[in-house]
Design a protein around this motif. Structure first.
Motif, PDB file in Angstrom:
ATOM      1  N   PRO A 145      72.865  19.122  11.764  1.00 46.80           N
ATOM      2  CA  PRO A 145      73.574  19.745  13.012  1.00 46.80           C
ATOM      3  C   PRO A 145      73.541  21.322  13.435  1.00 46.80           C
ATOM      4  O   PRO A 145      73.645  21.675  14.497  1.00 46.80           O
ATOM      5  CB  PRO A 145      75.037  19.251  13.037  1.00 46.80           C
ATOM      6  CG  PRO A 145      75.050  19.033  11.287  1.00 46.80           C
ATOM      7  CD  PRO A 145      73.691  18.732  10.894  1.00 46.80           C
ATOM      8  N   GLY A 146      73.539  21.971  12.478  1.00 50.40           N
ATOM      9  CA  GLY A 146      73.552  23.489  12.693  1.00 50.40           C
ATOM     10  C   GLY A 146      72.171  23.884  13.201  1.00 50.40           C
ATOM     11  O   GLY A 146      72.200  24.820  14.485  1.00 50.40           O
ATOM     12  N   CYS A 147      71.177  23.214  13.103  1.00 44.37           N
ATOM     13  CA  CYS A 147      69.696  23.763  13.789  1.00 44.37           C
ATOM     14  C   CYS A 147      69.707  23.240  15.062  1.00 44.37           C
ATOM     15  O   CYS A 147      69.465  23.958  15.783  1.00 44.37           O
ATOM     16  CB  CYS A 147      68.711  23.117  12.727  1.00 44.37           C
ATOM     17  SG  CYS A 147      68.146  23.937  11.420  1.00 44.37           S
ATOM     18  N   LYS A 148      70.712  21.864  15.193  1.00 42.27           N
ATOM     19  CA  LYS A 148      70.561  21.683  16.608  1.00 42.27           C
ATOM     20  C   LYS A 148      71.260  22.544  17.574  1.00 42.27           C
ATOM     21  O   LYS A 148      70.867  22.699  18.546  1.00 42.27           O
ATOM     22  CB  LYS A 148      70.947  20.156  16.486  1.00 42.27           C
ATOM     23  CG  LYS A 148      71.176  19.402  17.864  1.00 42.27           C
ATOM     24  CD  LYS A 148      71.613  18.023  17.585  1.00 42.27           C
ATOM     25  CE  LYS A 148      71.571  17.086  19.147  1.00 42.27           C
ATOM     26  NZ  LYS A 148      72.614  17.549  19.980  1.00 42.27           N
ATOM     27  N   LYS A 149      72.658  22.951  16.942  1.00 41.06           N
ATOM     28  CA  LYS A 149      73.339  23.647  17.944  1.00 41.06           C
ATOM     29  C   LYS A 149      72.904  25.030  18.029  1.00 41.06           C
ATOM     30  O   LYS A 149      72.985  25.561  19.329  1.00 41.06           O
ATOM     31  CB  LYS A 149      74.711  23.956  16.965  1.00 41.06           C
ATOM     32  CG  LYS A 149      75.671  24.670  17.601  1.00 41.06           C
ATOM     33  CD  LYS A 149      76.823  24.702  16.684  1.00 41.06           C
ATOM     34  CE  LYS A 149      77.717  23.558  16.537  1.00 41.06           C
ATOM     35  NZ  LYS A 149      78.918  23.493  15.711  1.00 41.06           N
ATOM     36  N   LEU A 150      72.037  25.559  16.913  1.00 44.41           N
ATOM     37  CA  LEU A 150      71.375  26.721  17.241  1.00 44.41           C
ATOM     38  C   LEU A 150      70.252  26.776  18.521  1.00 44.41           C
ATOM     39  O   LEU A 150      70.012  27.719  19.342  1.00 44.41           O
ATOM     40  CB  LEU A 150      70.775  27.296  16.106  1.00 44.41           C
ATOM     41  CG  LEU A 150      71.621  28.032  15.011  1.00 44.41           C
ATOM     42  CD1 LEU A 150      70.870  28.282  13.878  1.00 44.41           C
ATOM     43  CD2 LEU A 150      72.152  29.453  15.555  1.00 44.41           C
ATOM     44  N   PHE A 151      69.555  25.374  18.434  1.00 44.57           N
ATOM     45  CA  PHE A 151      68.307  25.307  19.400  1.00 44.57           C
ATOM     46  C   PHE A 151      68.965  25.098  20.901  1.00 44.57           C
ATOM     47  O   PHE A 151      68.579  25.986  21.710  1.00 44.57           O
ATOM     48  CB  PHE A 151      67.542  24.085  18.973  1.00 44.57           C
ATOM     49  CG  PHE A 151      66.790  23.706  20.115  1.00 44.57           C
ATOM     50  CD1 PHE A 151      65.377  24.216  19.930  1.00 44.57           C
ATOM     51  CD2 PHE A 151      66.864  22.502  20.740  1.00 44.57           C
ATOM     52  CE1 PHE A 151      64.571  24.086  20.918  1.00 44.57           C
ATOM     53  CE2 PHE A 151      66.031  22.366  21.971  1.00 44.57           C
ATOM     54  CZ  PHE A 151      64.933  22.987  21.738  1.00 44.57           C
ATOM     55  N   GLU A 152      70.118  24.522  20.972  1.00 44.60           N
ATOM     56  CA  GLU A 152      70.845  24.158  22.332  1.00 44.60           C
ATOM     57  C   GLU A 152      71.481  25.415  22.697  1.00 44.60           C
ATOM     58  O   GLU A 152      71.543  25.648  24.052  1.00 44.60           O
ATOM     59  CB  GLU A 152      71.674  23.014  21.879  1.00 44.60           C
ATOM     60  CG  GLU A 152      70.988  21.637  21.620  1.00 44.60           C
ATOM     61  CD  GLU A 152      71.856  20.529  21.504  1.00 44.60           C
ATOM     62  OE1 GLU A 152      73.363  20.743  21.370  1.00 44.60           O
ATOM     63  OE2 GLU A 152      71.612  19.492  21.755  1.00 44.60           O
ATOM     64  N   ARG A 153      71.852  26.160  21.827  1.00 40.68           N
ATOM     65  CA  ARG A 153      72.417  27.692  22.563  1.00 40.68           C
ATOM     66  C   ARG A 153      71.169  28.824  23.256  1.00 40.68           C
ATOM     67  O   ARG A 153      71.603  28.894  24.184  1.00 40.68           O
ATOM     68  CB  ARG A 153      72.861  28.242  21.303  1.00 40.68           C
ATOM     69  CG  ARG A 153      74.186  29.168  21.681  1.00 40.68           C
ATOM     70  CD  ARG A 153      74.760  29.829  20.310  1.00 40.68           C
ATOM     71  NE  ARG A 153      75.433  28.939  19.616  1.00 40.68           N
ATOM     72  CZ  ARG A 153      75.758  29.041  18.272  1.00 40.68           C
ATOM     73  NH1 ARG A 153      75.315  30.243  17.722  1.00 40.68           N
ATOM     74  NH2 ARG A 153      76.425  28.152  17.635  1.00 40.68           N
TER      75      ARG A 153
END
Length: 49
Positions: free
Chosen positions: A32-40
């Motif tokens: 989920p951390g990678c997903k959150k960074l990407f979406e930012r």
């Protein structure tokens, strides 16, 4: 296999729990951390595309 655009880890599309749509394409993430960074800031991780 897909490649997580944030950390370059291989991710199996069939079992991936974390994914995101951007400009009509689906991106898969290892955590989920990678997903959150990407979406930012997706463009920061897609410079080669």
């Amino acid at each position: 296999m897909a490649v997580d655009p944030v950390c370059d880890m291989d991710v199996d599309e069939a079992t991936a729990k974390f994914k995101s749509e951007y400009k009509g394409k689906t991106y898969y993430f290892c955590a989920p951390g990678c997903k959150k960074l990407f979406e930012r800031d997706p463009e920061a991780y897609l410079k080669g595309e």
